[in-house]
Design a protein around this motif. Structure first.
Motif, PDB file in Angstrom:
ATOM      1  N   PHE A   7     -48.779   5.365 -10.272  1.00  0.00           N
ATOM      2  CA  PHE A   7     -47.866   4.040 -10.936  1.00  0.00           C
ATOM      3  C   PHE A   7     -48.162   3.011  -9.858  1.00  0.00           C
ATOM      4  O   PHE A   7     -48.247   3.209  -8.549  1.00  0.00           O
ATOM      5  CB  PHE A   7     -46.480   4.543 -11.175  1.00  0.00           C
ATOM      6  N   LYS A   8     -47.843   1.696 -10.420  1.00  0.00           N
ATOM      7  CA  LYS A   8     -47.962   0.648  -9.426  1.00  0.00           C
ATOM      8  C   LYS A   8     -46.608   0.408  -8.667  1.00  0.00           C
ATOM      9  O   LYS A   8     -45.561   1.084  -9.247  1.00  0.00           O
ATOM     10  CB  LYS A   8     -48.118  -0.427 -10.153  1.00  0.00           C
ATOM     11  N   SER A  10     -39.193   5.940 -10.223  1.00  0.00           N
ATOM     12  CA  SER A  10     -39.788   5.977 -11.794  1.00  0.00           C
ATOM     13  C   SER A  10     -39.598   4.664 -12.471  1.00  0.00           C
ATOM     14  O   SER A  10     -40.301   4.317 -13.483  1.00  0.00           O
ATOM     15  CB  SER A  10     -39.189   7.108 -12.594  1.00  0.00           C
ATOM     16  N   LEU A  37     -41.651   3.715 -18.176  1.00  0.00           N
ATOM     17  CA  LEU A  37     -41.862   4.097 -16.935  1.00  0.00           C
ATOM     18  C   LEU A  37     -42.978   2.808 -16.379  1.00  0.00           C
ATOM     19  O   LEU A  37     -42.997   2.110 -17.112  1.00  0.00           O
ATOM     20  CB  LEU A  37     -42.850   5.277 -16.918  1.00  0.00           C
ATOM     21  N   ASN A  38     -43.164   3.048 -15.103  1.00  0.00           N
ATOM     22  CA  ASN A  38     -43.632   1.932 -14.585  1.00  0.00           C
ATOM     23  C   ASN A  38     -45.139   1.762 -14.933  1.00  0.00           C
ATOM     24  O   ASN A  38     -45.521   2.700 -15.442  1.00  0.00           O
ATOM     25  CB  ASN A  38     -43.790   2.168 -12.762  1.00  0.00           C
ATOM     26  N   GLU A  39     -45.719   0.803 -14.457  1.00  0.00           N
ATOM     27  CA  GLU A  39     -47.168   0.246 -15.052  1.00  0.00           C
ATOM     28  C   GLU A  39     -48.185   1.361 -14.244  1.00  0.00           C
ATOM     29  O   GLU A  39     -47.674   1.590 -13.241  1.00  0.00           O
ATOM     30  CB  GLU A  39     -47.495  -1.051 -14.795  1.00  0.00           C
ATOM     31  N   ALA A  40     -49.112   1.632 -14.854  1.00  0.00           N
ATOM     32  CA  ALA A  40     -49.963   2.522 -14.331  1.00  0.00           C
ATOM     33  C   ALA A  40     -51.083   2.143 -13.402  1.00  0.00           C
ATOM     34  O   ALA A  40     -51.357   0.908 -13.995  1.00  0.00           O
ATOM     35  CB  ALA A  40     -50.422   3.710 -15.454  1.00  0.00           C
ATOM     36  N   THR A  41     -51.514   2.761 -12.738  1.00  0.00           N
ATOM     37  CA  THR A  41     -52.754   2.133 -11.907  1.00  0.00           C
ATOM     38  C   THR A  41     -53.992   2.886 -12.753  1.00  0.00           C
ATOM     39  O   THR A  41     -53.804   3.672 -13.552  1.00  0.00           O
ATOM     40  CB  THR A  41     -52.908   2.975 -10.402  1.00  0.00           C
ATOM     41  N   GLY A  52     -54.018   6.389 -12.336  1.00  0.00           N
ATOM     42  CA  GLY A  52     -53.005   6.920 -13.341  1.00  0.00           C
ATOM     43  C   GLY A  52     -53.468   7.303 -14.709  1.00  0.00           C
ATOM     44  O   GLY A  52     -53.365   8.302 -15.449  1.00  0.00           O
ATOM     45  N   THR A  70     -48.985   7.352 -19.113  1.00  0.00           N
ATOM     46  CA  THR A  70     -49.681   6.002 -18.503  1.00  0.00           C
ATOM     47  C   THR A  70     -50.210   5.033 -19.681  1.00  0.00           C
ATOM     48  O   THR A  70     -50.293   3.942 -19.366  1.00  0.00           O
ATOM     49  CB  THR A  70     -50.425   6.139 -17.512  1.00  0.00           C
TER      50      THR A  70
END
Length: 349
Positions: free
Chosen positions: A68-69, A99, A302-306, A309, A317
């Motif tokens: 996650f970013k 998270s 959830l957080n933004e994904a890389t 991810g 994600t």
């Protein structure tokens, strides 16, 4: 002379406001380990707070293998010399205190101190099967952490104890409903519905546990089921709350008097809104429900994904077609800020 003084004061006020808008709070970050010795539960805790320190030493802890970013913070920064409202954040099943940093970031910049914690035995790097179904003990975790933070000589004096709120995602959403006074009935575990309720994050173990009749789970339930409410917390923001199958009667929510905001995605297959978000809304008199559009699923919170991810963990994600996770986060953040600004008004006003 009076007109001159008023005019000058107005100009200074406008300049001050303009400076605050151009230079919003940055995010200070402090990591602590709090141990609830009465339950032998170590609780890794993150304290996020408004700071006016220089951002020269900021960090985002970016790693090539992050799923996650991350957000930019200033470790151990000086907290701004003001008194702030406090928010306590509870993560979802198998998640952790990082998270929901997208949510934490916006709340700190809006002038809130935010405390997030890893729930013992139910976090990313500490998975214990029994703790995944001892949902009620999460509320006790939050209560303990809240007491420690309020008593902290550095952070505590910057918290307005009359303006404390809670927020959480998934099982963290249930945790907040428990803290508000919701009483879960675990008897549903004895029927086939339990197969649908156990999350995909549930840990693999060689130990065979009877989740219905296990003596340790039952003793925990009997001890803590009536201790979950915390009157210090005045408002609750829940995202895709789980464990709705454990709520079937308004008697279980009679003790809830604080306002609760519920937001969920219509395409949530992990915590379907009919059995969870909508069910809670029907049972809680003080609740407000907002359902996001048809394609929004569970893990959008959830957080933004890389890119990494999305490659290795697409199930948490990658969102449904047409869903912009960043945009959803912006929308939900505004909802939360409006909600807490309304219900956690300064006691001086």
């Amino acid at each position: 002379m009076k007109l001159t003084i008023v005019a000058l004061s107005t100009v200074l006020l406008l300049l001050s406001c303009g400076q605050r808008n151009e230079n919003p709070f940055r995010i200070g970050q402090k990591s602590v380990l709090l141990v609830d010795e009465s339950r032998d539960r170590p609780l890794h805790t993150e304290i996020w707070y408004p700071t006016l320190d220089s951002s020269e030493n900021k960090t985002s802890s970016k790693k090539q293998k992050d799923i996650f970013k991350t957000i930019e913070t200033i470790p151990n920064a000086t907290i701004a010399n003001e008194t702030f409202p406090l928010l306590l954040v509870s993560h979802g099943t198998g998640g952790n205190r990082f998270s929901l940093t997208w949510f934490i970031e916006q709340m700190v910049k809006a002038g809130y101190i935010v405390v997030s914690l890893d729930h013992y035995g139910n976090s990313t790097f500490n998975k214990i099967p029994r703790e995944f179904v001892k949902w009620w003990e999460r509320a006790i975790d939050v209560q303990f952490v809240l007491t420690q933070v309020l008593n902290d000589k550095t952070i505590g004096k910057h918290i307005d104890p009359s303006r404390i709120g809670g927020a959480g995602f998934s099982l963290g959403g249930y945790t907040n409903i428990a803290l508000a006074g919701g009483y879960v009935d675990r008897s549903f575990m004895s029927n086939n519905a339990v197969k649908k309720e156990l999350p995909p994050e549930f840990p693999k173990s060689d130990e065979v546990i009877d989740l219905v009749n296990d003596s340790l789970i039952i003793s925990s339930y009997n001890r803590y089921k009536a201790m979950v409410k915390d009157n210090r917390i005045k408002a609750f923001f829940t995202m895709a709350p789980a464990v709705g199958l454990g709520f079937h009667s308004k008697n279980q929510t009679d003790n809830i008097t604080a306002p609760i905001f519920i937001v969920a995605g219509r395409e949530d297959s992990n915590t379907p809104i009919k059995q969870n978000a909508e069910n809670y809304h029907d049972l809680i008199e003080t609740s407000e429900l907002h359902v996001l559009n048809d394609n929004v699923g569970h893990y959008v919170f959830l957080n933004e994904a890389t890119a990494f991810g999305k490659e290795v963990a697409p199930e948490i994600t990658v969102d449904n077609e047409g869903v912009d996770r960043k945009q959803i986060h912006q929308t939900v953040s505004k909802m939360a800020i409006n909600f807490f600004n309304k219900h956690l008004r300064s006691s001086s006003k």
